[in-house]
Enzyme design. Structure first.
Site, short mmCIF file in Angstrom:
data_model
loop_
_atom_site.label_atom_id
_atom_site.label_comp_id
_atom_site.label_asym_id
_atom_site.label_seq_id
_atom_site.Cartn_x
_atom_site.Cartn_y
_atom_site.Cartn_z
N SER A 160 2.26 -3.46 -3.64
CA SER A 160 2.20 -2.44 -4.69
C SER A 160 2.37 -3.01 -6.10
O SER A 160 2.97 -2.38 -6.96
CB SER A 160 3.22 -1.32 -4.43
OG SER A 160 2.90 -0.66 -3.21
N GLY A 167 0.80 -1.22 0.00
CA GLY A 167 0.00 0.00 0.00
C GLY A 167 0.83 1.27 0.00
O GLY A 167 0.31 2.36 0.24
N GLY A 181 -3.43 -5.88 -3.72
CA GLY A 181 -4.43 -5.15 -2.94
C GLY A 181 -5.10 -4.09 -3.80
O GLY A 181 -5.98 -4.37 -4.62
N GLY A 182 -4.68 -2.85 -3.62
CA GLY A 182 -5.31 -1.69 -4.26
C GLY A 182 -5.64 -1.86 -5.73
O GLY A 182 -6.76 -1.55 -6.17
P1 PGA Z 1 -1.13 -3.55 -2.17
O1 PGA Z 1 -1.50 -4.67 -1.08
O2 PGA Z 1 -1.13 -4.25 -3.52
O3 PGA Z 1 -2.23 -2.52 -2.06
O4 PGA Z 1 0.22 -3.03 -1.83
C1 PGA Z 1 -1.00 -5.96 -1.17
C2 PGA Z 1 -1.48 -6.81 -0.01
O5 PGA Z 1 -1.62 -6.28 1.10
O6 PGA Z 1 -1.74 -8.02 -0.18
#
Ligand code: PGA
Length: 251
Positions: free
Chosen positions: A211, A172, A232-233
């Site tokens: 990320s 994130g 995630g995002g």
């Molecule tokens: P992110 O989250 O892709 O938003 O960095 C990854 C995760 O927490 O699994």
């Protein structure tokens, strides 16, 4: 050749209507499941909605579960509750749960074992903090997590296991590990598991997470020991999710 697995981790996002819009938008567009595994790990109240409409090419995962079969655990969810809905995967030991919800290596281990016992595939998350990375302790930290989290499994479990290496400093933050850093750690994860369980570790899939976006996933997935991504995002938008999954199709 290990099939790639691209999993979205929605965290605490999306209402039922938003989840429905997502699943309708992606269902016709996702590549065939023979080519790549695609998974959305959604909040508990959305799982039924998603399982009913997952289609042939999408699988549904939960983001947590309890290690007991049933009992006086207010607010918790059991493995049987997940499997009866049609859930296939479950994220275990995400760093946010370890940091904010008292998840320990011991509870993670109990959950991984229970998931396998009940026919769920765990996506076990491991990874170091920024401070640990800056002190050069990332391998030591990840090794200790794996040794504790994977205690008491058998070789068949290991072949089906998915491990997500997620450096906490990359989650994130927009600060992705370089493809070389991610490969080094994912290869190390496999090496540690190989020491514990032998060649079953060659079949186990290791994802990178932190990320991951549409514009960096291809490079990450081109690495020999990276078998997918936990996203995630960037997994929240239907169009981006389709592109992320497409990046995992075998060449
Ligand atoms: P992110 O989250 O892709 O938003 O960095 C990854 C995760 O927490 O699994």
């Amino acid at each position: 050749m290990r099939k790639k697995i691209i999993a979205g981790n929605w965290k605490m996002n999306k209402t039922r209507d938003e989840a429905l819009q997502f699943v309708y938008a992606v269902s016709e567009k996702l590549p065939h499941i023979d080519e790549v595994d695609s998974v959305v790990c959604a909040p508990f109240p959305l799982l039924r909605t998603l399982c009913k409409r997952q289609g042939d090419n999408l699988r549904v995962g939960a983001q947590n579960m309890h290690y007991a079969d049933s009992g006086a655990y207010t607010g918790e969810i059991s493995a049987d509750m997940l499997t009866t809905l049609g859930v296939t995967y479950v994220i275990i030991g995400h760093s946010e749960r370890r940091a904010m919800f008292n998840e320990t290596d011991e509870t993670v281990n109990l959950k991984v074992k229970k998931a396998f016992e009940k026919g769920l595939i765990p996506i076990l998350c491991v990874g170091e903090t920024l401070e640990q990375r800056e002190k050069g302790q990332e391998k030591q930290v990840v090794k200790a997590q794996l040794e504790k989290n994977l205690e008491g499994l058998n070789k068949n479990d290991i072949e089906h296991l998915v491990i997500a290496y997620e450096p906490i400093w990359a989650i994130g933050t927009g600060r992705t590990a370089s493809a070389a850093q991610a490969e080094e750690m994912c290869a190390y994860v496999r090496e540690v598991v190989k020491d514990l369980y032998g060649t079953a570790a060659d079949k186990m899939r290791v994802q990178y997470g932190g990320s991951v976006k549409v514009d960096n996933i291809k490079e990450i997935l081109s690495m020999p020991n990276i078998d997918g991504a936990l996203v995630g995002g960037a997994s929240l938008k239907a169009d981006d999710f389709v592109k992320l999954v497409e990046a995992g199709v075998k060449k």
